[in-house]
Design an enzyme around this catalytic site. Structure first.
Site: not given
Ligand code: S3P
Length: 433
Positions: A316, A343
């Site tokens: 992330d 994502k």
């Protein structure tokens, strides 16, 4: 449409506690709902993603009290106590919410539908549908394996022995949650170890679990008992401040109570290898998770080849790593990160486009990028509605030669409510446009 202006700023200083961990907050609601008894969750992330998960369980008959901000009291209904929801369950922007719920709902006695926003509706779900189908679940998706997902209830699930083709904690967790309802043993193997919060938390709720780096095993037919959960501050939210204080001269920040589970802190290794000065102090355990205070001071960065073994542990953090790379001397090469393309946005494309607008040379590859450090100019960039890209560009604005206008920032509220205010308390010059 919410746009921000991030203006160049002086040294960043102060002490902050960023909001609670998103991954842990989702799981805490889910497991507390399925446990027998009352669970108190402290440090819950008041983000749109995790609130959507709490709303999903409220819609299935779970009483969840929010007596004060960042706390929830969940009155668990037991493994078989959920009710059929009246309407489709809206997971908002949250891949974690939707994929974990797909596993959990596959084992229920009722049908259900999972939907999400525009971004979530473009994200691949075959990766959960295929293994769940092998367990006996029946799940229909839109063409291309996209949400909404229609999940048929009243199925008999059987455990599987499954090797994940991609490293994904969401897929692993969906299979484990279906495994709670399955006959026999469910055994999951990962190509690279990923965050193990589902495994740790199932254990904390009393479910017999075996797990290690890259594998997890459980069998169906047990019970969960309520337990209190303390959620640490989210390392992924702290990451924006770690990079900001590193790249702005004379900065020093103290970030309190940050979750430093090794499956989340790949960025620490990479930033240190680039020259960053980040120290962990007051290391301790809180709610079964490693937590520390992080002290970060300005330090000049140099580019590196990001070691592939850190990719899953910082999955992330690539948007903010791209900003660190832009501020570094020399080139930074990222490989083996094709997951970034699926994502909340295609993070390789969105960050490359924004950095080019900011005057930085970026060469995109299918699974990464090569970024040449340089001076950032004033620019207008598009976050494509991706919370982590928006906050990363806000950090770029602090070191650019002029203000940076960032388009489409409303989704920051999915993971980091209050980001603008908190960033400004330590010296950012962030404003709504
Ligand atoms: C998460 C797993 C990761 C991560 C996401 C949260 C989780 O996704 O990117 O933000 O809570 O399990 P993948 O499983 O798709 O890698």
């Amino acid at each position: 449409m919410t746009d921000w202006i991030s203006a160049p700023a002086g040294p960043l200083r102060g002490e902050l506690r960023v909001p609670g961990d998103k991954s842990i907050s989702h799981r805490a609601i889910m497991l507390a709902a399925l446990a027998a008894g009352t669970t108190r969750i402290k440090g819950f992330l008041e983000g749109e993603d995790t609130i959507a998960t709490a709303r999903a369980f409220a819609g299935m008959g779970v009483r969840i009290e929010a007596l004060q901000s960042s706390e929830r009291i969940v009155h668990g209904v037991g493994l078989y106590g959920l009710h059929e929801p009246d309407a489709a369950v809206d997971c908002g922007n949250a891949g974690t919410g939707l994929r974990l719920l797909a596993g959990l709902l596959a084992g229920q006695q009722f049908d259900s539908t999972l939907t999400g926003d525009e971004s979530l509706s473009r994200r691949p779900m075959r990766r959960v549908i295929d293994p769940l189908a092998r367990m006996g679940a029946k799940i229909y998706a839109r063409e291309g394996g996209l949400p909404p997902l229609q999940i048929c209830g009243k199925r008999t699930l059987c455990g599987i022995d499954y090797a994940l083709p991609v490293a994904s904690a969401q897929v692993k967790s969906a299979i484990l949650l279906a495994g709670l309802y399955a006959r026999g043993e469910t055994f999951v193997h990962e190509p690279h170890p990923t965050r193990d919060y589902t495994e740790r938390m199932l254990s904390a709720f009393g479910w017999p679990m075996e797990f290690g780096a890259g594998w997890a095993k459980l069998s169906g037919g047990h019970r969960m008992r309520a337990t209190d959960i303390v959620v640490p501050a989210d390392f992924s939210s702290a990451a924006f401040f770690l990079v900001a204080a590193t790249v702005v001269p004379d900065s020093e920040l103290l970030l309190r109570d940050v979750g430093v589970n090794p499956r989340r802190t790949g960025l620490l290794h990479v930033l240190r290898a680039m020259g960053a000065d980040i120290r962990a102090t007051n290391a301790r355990e809180s709610g079964g998770e490693p937590v520390a205070d992080l002290i970060v001071r300005h330090a000049p960065l140099h580019g590196i080849d990001v070691p592939i073994e850190h990719v899953a542990d910082m999955i992330d953090e690539f948007p903010i790593l791209f900003i660190a790379a832009a501020a570094a001397q020399g080139s930074t090469r990222v490989l083996g990160a094709a997951e970034l393309r699926v994502k909340e946005s295609d993070r390789i494309a969105v960050m490359a486009q924004g950095l080019r607008a900011l005057g930085i040379d970026v060469a995109e590859t299918p699974d990464g990028a090569v970024i040449e450090g340089g001076e950032l100019t004033r620019a207008e960039v598009d976050s494509a509605g991706d919370h982590r890209c928006a906050m990363s560009f806000a950090v770029a604005g602090v070191i650019a030669r002029g203000p940076v206008r960032i388009r489409d920032c409303a989704n920051v509220a999915t993971s980091f409510p209050g980001f603008v205010e908190l960033a400004n308390t330590c010296g950012f010059g962030l404003d709504l446009a």
